[in-house]
Design a protein around this motif. Structure first.
Motif, short mmCIF file in Angstrom:
data_model
loop_
_atom_site.label_atom_id
_atom_site.label_comp_id
_atom_site.label_asym_id
_atom_site.label_seq_id
_atom_site.Cartn_x
_atom_site.Cartn_y
_atom_site.Cartn_z
N GLN A 100 -46.00 19.15 -0.57
CA GLN A 100 -45.83 19.55 -1.96
C GLN A 100 -44.79 20.68 -2.07
O GLN A 100 -43.92 20.66 -2.94
N LEU A 101 -44.88 21.65 -1.18
CA LEU A 101 -43.90 22.74 -1.19
C LEU A 101 -42.50 22.22 -0.92
O LEU A 101 -41.52 22.63 -1.55
N SER A 102 -42.40 21.30 0.04
CA SER A 102 -41.12 20.70 0.37
C SER A 102 -40.53 19.97 -0.83
O SER A 102 -39.32 20.06 -1.11
N LEU A 103 -41.37 19.24 -1.54
CA LEU A 103 -40.92 18.49 -2.71
C LEU A 103 -40.41 19.43 -3.81
O LEU A 103 -39.36 19.18 -4.41
N LEU A 104 -41.14 20.48 -4.08
CA LEU A 104 -40.72 21.42 -5.11
C LEU A 104 -39.39 22.08 -4.76
O LEU A 104 -38.53 22.28 -5.62
N ASN A 105 -39.22 22.40 -3.48
CA ASN A 105 -37.95 22.97 -3.04
C ASN A 105 -36.82 21.96 -3.16
O ASN A 105 -35.71 22.29 -3.60
N GLU A 106 -37.09 20.72 -2.78
CA GLU A 106 -36.07 19.68 -2.87
C GLU A 106 -35.64 19.45 -4.32
O GLU A 106 -34.46 19.19 -4.60
N ALA A 107 -36.58 19.56 -5.23
CA ALA A 107 -36.26 19.34 -6.65
C ALA A 107 -35.32 20.41 -7.19
O ALA A 107 -34.60 20.16 -8.16
N GLY A 108 -35.33 21.58 -6.56
CA GLY A 108 -34.42 22.63 -7.00
C GLY A 108 -35.08 23.91 -7.45
O GLY A 108 -34.40 24.86 -7.86
N PHE A 109 -36.42 23.98 -7.38
CA PHE A 109 -37.09 25.23 -7.71
C PHE A 109 -36.73 26.28 -6.67
O PHE A 109 -36.54 25.98 -5.49
N LYS A 110 -36.65 27.52 -7.11
CA LYS A 110 -36.38 28.63 -6.21
C LYS A 110 -37.65 29.46 -6.05
O LYS A 110 -38.44 29.61 -6.97
N ASN A 111 -37.80 30.04 -4.86
CA ASN A 111 -38.93 30.93 -4.59
C ASN A 111 -40.28 30.25 -4.85
O ASN A 111 -41.16 30.80 -5.52
N VAL A 112 -40.43 29.06 -4.32
CA VAL A 112 -41.71 28.34 -4.42
C VAL A 112 -42.72 29.01 -3.49
O VAL A 112 -42.40 29.34 -2.36
N TYR A 113 -43.92 29.21 -4.00
CA TYR A 113 -44.92 29.89 -3.16
C TYR A 113 -46.33 29.40 -3.47
O TYR A 113 -46.64 29.08 -4.60
N LEU A 114 -47.14 29.29 -2.43
CA LEU A 114 -48.55 28.96 -2.59
C LEU A 114 -49.27 30.23 -2.99
O LEU A 114 -49.39 31.17 -2.21
N TYR A 115 -49.77 30.27 -4.22
CA TYR A 115 -50.37 31.49 -4.75
C TYR A 115 -51.82 31.67 -4.31
O TYR A 115 -52.20 32.73 -3.83
N LYS A 116 -52.62 30.65 -4.46
CA LYS A 116 -54.03 30.80 -4.13
C LYS A 116 -54.66 29.43 -3.86
O LYS A 116 -54.22 28.44 -4.40
N ILE B 216 -39.02 43.82 -13.27
CA ILE B 216 -39.93 42.92 -12.57
C ILE B 216 -41.00 42.39 -13.50
O ILE B 216 -42.11 42.08 -13.10
N ASN B 217 -40.64 42.26 -14.77
CA ASN B 217 -41.52 41.64 -15.74
C ASN B 217 -41.94 40.26 -15.22
O ASN B 217 -41.14 39.56 -14.62
N PRO B 218 -43.19 39.82 -15.44
CA PRO B 218 -43.66 38.52 -14.92
C PRO B 218 -42.79 37.33 -15.30
O PRO B 218 -42.77 36.35 -14.58
N ILE B 219 -42.06 37.41 -16.40
CA ILE B 219 -41.24 36.26 -16.80
C ILE B 219 -40.09 36.03 -15.82
O ILE B 219 -39.47 34.99 -15.80
N ASP B 220 -39.81 37.00 -14.97
CA ASP B 220 -38.75 36.87 -13.98
C ASP B 220 -39.25 36.37 -12.63
O ASP B 220 -38.59 36.50 -11.63
N LYS B 221 -40.42 35.78 -12.63
CA LYS B 221 -41.02 35.41 -11.36
C LYS B 221 -40.33 34.23 -10.68
O LYS B 221 -40.62 33.92 -9.54
N ILE B 222 -39.47 33.53 -11.38
CA ILE B 222 -38.68 32.49 -10.72
C ILE B 222 -37.21 32.75 -11.05
O ILE B 222 -36.86 32.97 -12.19
N ASN B 223 -36.39 32.71 -10.04
CA ASN B 223 -34.97 32.99 -10.24
C ASN B 223 -34.26 31.90 -11.02
O ASN B 223 -34.79 30.82 -11.23
N THR B 224 -33.03 32.17 -11.39
CA THR B 224 -32.21 31.17 -12.07
C THR B 224 -32.04 29.94 -11.19
O THR B 224 -31.79 30.04 -10.00
N PHE B 225 -32.18 28.77 -11.78
CA PHE B 225 -32.06 27.53 -10.99
C PHE B 225 -30.59 27.17 -10.81
O PHE B 225 -29.78 27.45 -11.67
#
Length: 396
Positions: free
Chosen positions: A193-209, A387-396
């Motif tokens: 799943q992480l690999s797929l999200l990265n391949e799609a183009g998401f940046k800074n993908v992380y398993l949160y919990k 570091i407002n939460p809305i910046d939790k994912i970088n520009t794609f």
């Protein structure tokens, strides 16, 4: 129907039939569901005028917590089931002015940079790799600059389990001879799943919990923040960093680089420089890998860009990186430094070195914060704006 024949239901039909019992089932029979709905809501930025896209919104279980916390959020919900959407309308009858609903497959929807946040809960585990890849790319396009995508879903515990479920699904659908989406579970492993999200183009993908339920574990994918705060000796970076962790940031941890070479006598040589960087990277990587930590605040002198770059090279995993440099007038720094000397915290012989380093920070790739006339609270507030939460994912 033959004894071993599996009844396949179209996705929309499956949920239409179960709409009246869906909420009770999810909350009573899926362990930890009450926790992951609340956790997801907490991850949504609290800023005003947030536009949220809810993929497979169903009866709006996740929206209950989100709307409770964020009163000004606007929601666009997409779902195939008329009955589920009807339940949602009943539930949020007084809030429909801020909810737009679309009865359609989210595979057929296209948006361009309209949303700050996109979410999906218990829905993506029905689709194969190529289908999800196309959909994720659409989600990326739907998000504005620095948008956020949060996914909560089932996972397979092993690769063999995923393959077995996928083969079963393909065999069942082949018998039907149609490309219609049926309600069949084919969850991926965490790594896939992480690999797929990265391949799609998401940046800074992380398993949160991770959560547990009757079937498997659940995961929420979200990145965490790594915050570097540099500054010369006596400028106040340790105090500010600790204040951020103790008072401002959620699920945060603090590390001072000097703790990693607390030597007596204190000897600065090449061997010890290598050692301290190795120690720092070890601890930061431990924090990055820890699912309970969302914000990592690291402070150190870091007066050269090479120091920052070397540390980053030693880190693993995905995270959103912020670099700050606290600067000050020499007069203000001298005043603070002498107070520390009086309190026995610093040695007066280091003042000249601290003053000489102030000008070095202008060459760093960092956000400069002049703390000459700022209190600890004001400095922390300035850092928070970046570091407002809305910046939790970088520009794609």
């Amino acid at each position: 129907m033959a004894r071993n024949e599996v009844k396949l239901e179209k996705m929309g039909d499956f949920f239409d039939v179960r709409s009246s019992t869906y909420d009770e089932y999810m909350l009573s029979h899926v362990s930890d569901s009450k926790f992951f709905y609340k956790d997801m809501a907490q991850l949504i930025p609290k800023s005003s005028s947030i536009n949220l896209l809810d993929l497979g919104c169903g009866t709006g279980l996740e929206l209950e917590e989100i709307l409770k916390i964020n009163k000004s959020i606007s929601v666009t919900g997409i779902d195939l089931s008329s009955a589920m959407l009807y339940k949602l309308k009943e539930k949020f009858s007084e809030k429909l002015y801020k909810i737009s609903l679309i009865k359609k497959s989210y595979f057929d929807i296209s948006y361009e940079e309209q949303f700050d946040v996109a979410i999906s809960v218990e829905t993506m585990h029905h689709f194969e790799y190529t289908e999800k890849l196309v959909l994720y790319k659409k989600i990326i396009k739907s998000l504005r600059n620095k948008g956020l995508y949060i996914e909560t879903d089932y996972i397979s515990n092993t690769e063999s389990e995923q393959i077995k479920l996928l083969k079963r699904k393909q065999q069942l659908v082949k018998l039907k001879g149609t490309n219609v989406h049926f309600h069949i579970d084919i969850p991926f492993t965490i790594d896939n799943q992480l690999s797929l999200l990265n391949e799609a183009g998401f940046k800074n993908v992380y398993l949160y919990k991770k959560y547990r339920n009757l079937y498997s574990r659940k995961v929420v994918f979200i990145l965490k923040n790594l915050i570097f705060i540099g500054g010369t000796m006596g400028v106040g970076k340790t105090t500010v960093g600790q204040y951020l962790v103790e008072k401002k940031l959620k699920n945060a941890v603090f590390l001072d680089g000097d703790w990693c070479w607390y030597l007596n006598p204190f000897i600065v040589n090449e061997e010890n420089k290598v050692m301290v960087r190795r120690n720092i990277c070890f601890l930061l990587n431990s924090f990055i890998a820890n699912s309970t930590i969302e914000n990592i605040v690291f402070v150190w002198v870091m007066h050269q860009q090479q120091i920052v770059d070397d540390l980053l090279k030693g880190l693993n995993g995905s995270f959103n990186f912020y670099s700050f440099s606290m600067i000050s007038s020499k007069e203000a720094l001298s005043k603070r430094f002498l107070i520390d000397v009086k309190d026995g915290v610093r040695d007066l012989k280091n003042l000249e070195n601290a003053l000489d380093r102030i000008d070095l920070y202008k060459d760093l790739n960092s956000v400069k914060i002049d703390v000459t006339n700022l209190t600890v609270e004001q400095t922390a507030k300035e850092i928070e704006t970046y570091i407002n939460p809305i910046d939790k994912i970088n520009t794609f």
